[in-house]
Motif scaffolding. Structure first.
Motif, mmCIF file in Angstrom:
data_model
loop_
_atom_site.group_PDB
_atom_site.id
_atom_site.type_symbol
_atom_site.label_atom_id
_atom_site.label_comp_id
_atom_site.label_asym_id
_atom_site.label_seq_id
_atom_site.Cartn_x
_atom_site.Cartn_y
_atom_site.Cartn_z
ATOM 1 N N VAL A 303 0.832 -1.209 0.000
ATOM 2 C CA VAL A 303 0.000 0.000 0.000
ATOM 3 C C VAL A 303 0.868 1.261 0.000
ATOM 4 O O VAL A 303 0.570 2.234 -0.710
ATOM 5 C CB VAL A 303 -0.973 -0.010 1.193
ATOM 6 C CG1 VAL A 303 -1.531 1.388 1.458
ATOM 7 C CG2 VAL A 303 -2.123 -0.973 0.926
ATOM 8 N N VAL A 320 -6.811 1.261 -7.742
ATOM 9 C CA VAL A 320 -6.798 0.187 -6.746
ATOM 10 C C VAL A 320 -6.949 0.760 -5.344
ATOM 11 O O VAL A 320 -7.683 0.222 -4.509
ATOM 12 C CB VAL A 320 -5.505 -0.644 -6.867
ATOM 13 C CG1 VAL A 320 -5.303 -1.522 -5.637
ATOM 14 C CG2 VAL A 320 -5.548 -1.509 -8.119
ATOM 15 N N LEU A 321 -6.280 1.868 -5.066
ATOM 16 C CA LEU A 321 -6.382 2.475 -3.742
ATOM 17 C C LEU A 321 -7.795 2.973 -3.468
ATOM 18 O O LEU A 321 -8.286 2.891 -2.338
ATOM 19 C CB LEU A 321 -5.387 3.627 -3.615
ATOM 20 C CG LEU A 321 -3.915 3.220 -3.489
ATOM 21 C CD1 LEU A 321 -3.014 4.443 -3.583
ATOM 22 C CD2 LEU A 321 -3.667 2.485 -2.174
ATOM 23 N N HIS A 324 -9.777 -0.210 -2.803
ATOM 24 C CA HIS A 324 -9.221 -0.700 -1.529
ATOM 25 C C HIS A 324 -9.465 -2.182 -1.281
ATOM 26 O O HIS A 324 -8.572 -2.894 -0.873
ATOM 27 C CB HIS A 324 -9.740 0.111 -0.348
ATOM 28 C CG HIS A 324 -8.861 -0.046 0.870
ATOM 29 N ND1 HIS A 324 -7.582 0.438 0.913
ATOM 30 C CD2 HIS A 324 -9.070 -0.666 2.049
ATOM 31 C CE1 HIS A 324 -7.033 0.138 2.079
ATOM 32 N NE2 HIS A 324 -7.906 -0.532 2.785
ATOM 33 N N GLN A 325 -10.681 -2.667 -1.483
ATOM 34 C CA GLN A 325 -10.918 -4.102 -1.322
ATOM 35 C C GLN A 325 -11.580 -4.599 -2.595
ATOM 36 O O GLN A 325 -12.797 -4.728 -2.666
ATOM 37 C CB GLN A 325 -11.812 -4.405 -0.122
ATOM 38 C CG GLN A 325 -11.976 -5.907 0.106
ATOM 39 C CD GLN A 325 -12.910 -6.207 1.259
ATOM 40 O OE1 GLN A 325 -13.220 -5.350 2.049
ATOM 41 N NE2 GLN A 325 -13.366 -7.438 1.345
ATOM 42 N N LEU A 335 -5.059 -5.159 -9.195
ATOM 43 C CA LEU A 335 -4.303 -5.366 -7.964
ATOM 44 C C LEU A 335 -3.284 -6.484 -8.139
ATOM 45 O O LEU A 335 -2.131 -6.363 -7.710
ATOM 46 C CB LEU A 335 -5.250 -5.685 -6.806
ATOM 47 C CG LEU A 335 -4.578 -5.999 -5.461
ATOM 48 C CD1 LEU A 335 -3.686 -4.851 -5.007
ATOM 49 C CD2 LEU A 335 -5.633 -6.308 -4.395
ATOM 50 N N THR A 377 -8.485 -10.344 3.983
ATOM 51 C CA THR A 377 -9.468 -9.270 4.104
ATOM 52 C C THR A 377 -9.609 -8.765 5.537
ATOM 53 O O THR A 377 -10.564 -8.064 5.853
ATOM 54 C CB THR A 377 -10.839 -9.744 3.585
ATOM 55 O OG1 THR A 377 -11.222 -10.935 4.295
ATOM 56 C CG2 THR A 377 -10.771 -10.047 2.093
ATOM 57 N N LEU A 382 -5.957 -5.455 4.659
ATOM 58 C CA LEU A 382 -6.405 -4.380 3.778
ATOM 59 C C LEU A 382 -5.530 -3.147 3.937
ATOM 60 O O LEU A 382 -5.224 -2.456 2.959
ATOM 61 C CB LEU A 382 -7.864 -4.035 4.080
ATOM 62 C CG LEU A 382 -8.886 -5.144 3.788
ATOM 63 C CD1 LEU A 382 -10.264 -4.738 4.283
ATOM 64 C CD2 LEU A 382 -8.919 -5.454 2.297
ATOM 65 N N ARG A 383 -5.106 -2.890 5.155
ATOM 66 C CA ARG A 383 -4.307 -1.693 5.420
ATOM 67 C C ARG A 383 -2.925 -1.775 4.776
ATOM 68 O O ARG A 383 -2.420 -0.794 4.241
ATOM 69 C CB ARG A 383 -4.171 -1.498 6.929
ATOM 70 C CG ARG A 383 -3.391 -0.250 7.338
ATOM 71 C CD ARG A 383 -3.472 -0.007 8.833
ATOM 72 N NE ARG A 383 -3.037 -1.154 9.615
ATOM 73 C CZ ARG A 383 -3.860 -1.930 10.314
ATOM 74 N NH1 ARG A 383 -5.164 -1.694 10.315
ATOM 75 N NH2 ARG A 383 -3.396 -2.955 11.008
ATOM 76 N N CYS A 386 -3.990 -3.949 0.588
ATOM 77 C CA CYS A 386 -5.303 -4.007 -0.069
ATOM 78 C C CYS A 386 -5.816 -5.441 -0.152
ATOM 79 O O CYS A 386 -6.607 -5.785 -1.035
ATOM 80 C CB CYS A 386 -5.246 -3.393 -1.468
ATOM 81 S SG CYS A 386 -4.974 -1.618 -1.496
#
Length: 446
Positions: A303, A320-321, A324-325, A335, A377, A382-383, A386
């Motif tokens: 990230v 993608v950012l 995020h998911q 991604l 996930t 995720l942080r 992603c």
């Protein structure tokens, strides 16, 4: 959890030493005790001084500890004049006597102090903890790096592969050891004892750890293993509460899904290579039908790099950012492509991959087998990436070759699929020629 001979097996590798009471504490400083220890001639007096030192050190405040480390770095340093004279003598004489003088002059007195401090029972663990304090202080006191070099030098000898012991950790292990596994898990947090039980008790789960006989109650590093059919692409599926354990006879893949270093004071002392190789041998002996040994690994810096790429104008990274998911379809493809390019092309100034987990596995002879979207996930997954994760494959017939290609040429060995994903990421988002972002900033795919 019943008692076992778990610790006794480790302790049997050492002679037992009688643990006597601490000697009375004096008013001496850490420096005073250190100088007395360096001048001591008897083993008994040395052991008493060592114990006295650690009793003082445990009670010392931050300023007193900093003063001691400055003493190590500055007052117990190499005598440059003596070393220069010894080197000049060796250059002219080139004999055993002059070489011995060079070696003695090149070793700072603090190394001998650390050896003598290690005489008392429990001293090895104390020295490891002491180094955690030293590492923290180095951030603001660069001169302490000299003293740290001697800790590293000695720890590499004391904790080499010949002295550490591999143990299988299961649900029957002592509660104190199981509690350490919960405490030190660094990749996928263990929520509670029930969560730990799900990772250790089922027939398709394994956990192995390295221990040192001088620190028998503390794992040095451990790996959690899942037996699976095929190569998994989701850690949540691998660790699901409701999953059904598979028959070990049906498993064709061993998945290393978490590797945790336990002792901050042993930073820079590598155990991972030996651990993976020995665990592979253990599993091959137990389950000779296994075909693959892979990881399901995080990408902790992805990230951060995506943000840099987006700020530099990379539209795919920005998209993608924002997502995020990524669920399914093109965002997930984006991604995977960017994650592949990150592992294969994004390098540090020394040419090595920027991702620390990639450096670890590639340095151990692994290859990038696959990259997965929506693989972790959890909030942390995720942080940091992603939700993307990577599979590294340990091909037993090619480990040494892959290691040499990486160490010798900084080459990241990857499957054709991963290479194609990385190349796709380097194309223009609009379908035009290669994105200028890549050609200007990063190495091309090998």
């Amino acid at each position: 959890m019943p008692k076992s001979s778990f610790l006794s097996e480790i302790l049997s590798t050492l002679f037992k030493r009688r643990d006597t009471d601490h000697p009375p504490l004096s008013e001496a400083s850490l420096k005073d005790i250190s100088l007395a220890l360096l001048s001591a001639h008897g083993e008994i007096s040395g052991m008493q001084l060592s114990r006295n030192f650690f009793a003082h050190y445990e009670k010392a405040d931050a300023d007193q500890r900093l003063g001691f480390f400055n003493f190590l770095a500055d007052e117990l340093d190499i005598d440059n004049e003596v070393l220069q004279m010894a080197c000049a003598d060796y250059a002219s004489q080139n004999d055993t006597r002059s070489l011995k003088a060079v070696l003695e002059a090149a070793e700072p007195p603090r190394q001998e102090l650390l050896r003598r401090l290690n005489q008392a029972p429990g001293a090895t663990a104390n020295l490891v903890r002491m180094r955690t304090h030293l590492l923290a202080l180095q951030r603001d006191h660069a001169n302490l790096g000299k003293a740290d070099l001697d800790f590293v030098h000695l720890f590499k000898s004391w904790f080499n592969r010949g002295f550490v012991v591999l143990r299988h950790i299961d649900w029957e292990a002592p509660a104190s050891i199981l509690a350490k596994i919960i405490e030190y898990e660094a990749v996928h947090a263990i929520d509670d004892w029930d969560d730990l039980r799900r990772r250790l008790e089922p027939r398709d789960r394994r956990c192995f750890a390295f221990f040192h006989p001088s620190i028998p109650n503390e794992p040095l590093i451990f790996v959690e293993v899942a037996l699976a059919t095929g190569v998994p692409g989701s850690v949540q599926a691998l660790l699901a509460d409701t999953r059904e354990p598979i028959d070990t006879k049906a498993a064709d893949t061993a998945v290393f899904y978490s590797i945790s270093n336990c002792q901050a004071g042993l930073k820079g002392i590598s155990f991972g290579n030996s651990l993976i190789k020995q665990v592979v041998e253990e599993l091959r002996f137990e389950l000779p039908h296994l075909k693959r040994f892979v990881t399901l690994s995080p990408m902790p810096g992805l990230v951060d790099w995506l943000r840099e790429a987006a700020q530099s104008g990379n539209k795919k990274a920005a998209g993608v950012l924002e997502q995020h998911q990524p669920p399914t379809g093109q965002p997930a493809d984006d991604l995977r492509e960017l994650a592949a390019a990150y592992l294969l092309s994004v390098r540090r100034s020394d040419g090595m991959p920027r991702d620390p987990v990639a450096r670890f596995h590639l340095g151990n002879g692994g290859m990038v087998f696959n990259v997965n979207a929506s693989a972790d996930t959890s909030p942390n997954g995720l942080r940091q990436s992603c939700g993307a994760m990577a599979n590294y494959l340990y091909d037993l017939d090619s480990i040494e070759e892959h290691h040499e290609r990486y160490v010798g040429n900084c080459e990241v060995v990857a499957t054709a699929e991963v290479q194609q994903l990385a190349k796709a990421a380097q194309g223009s988002p609009d379908g035009g020629p290669e994105d200028q972002y890549w050609t200007s900033k990063f190495m091309a795919i090998r």
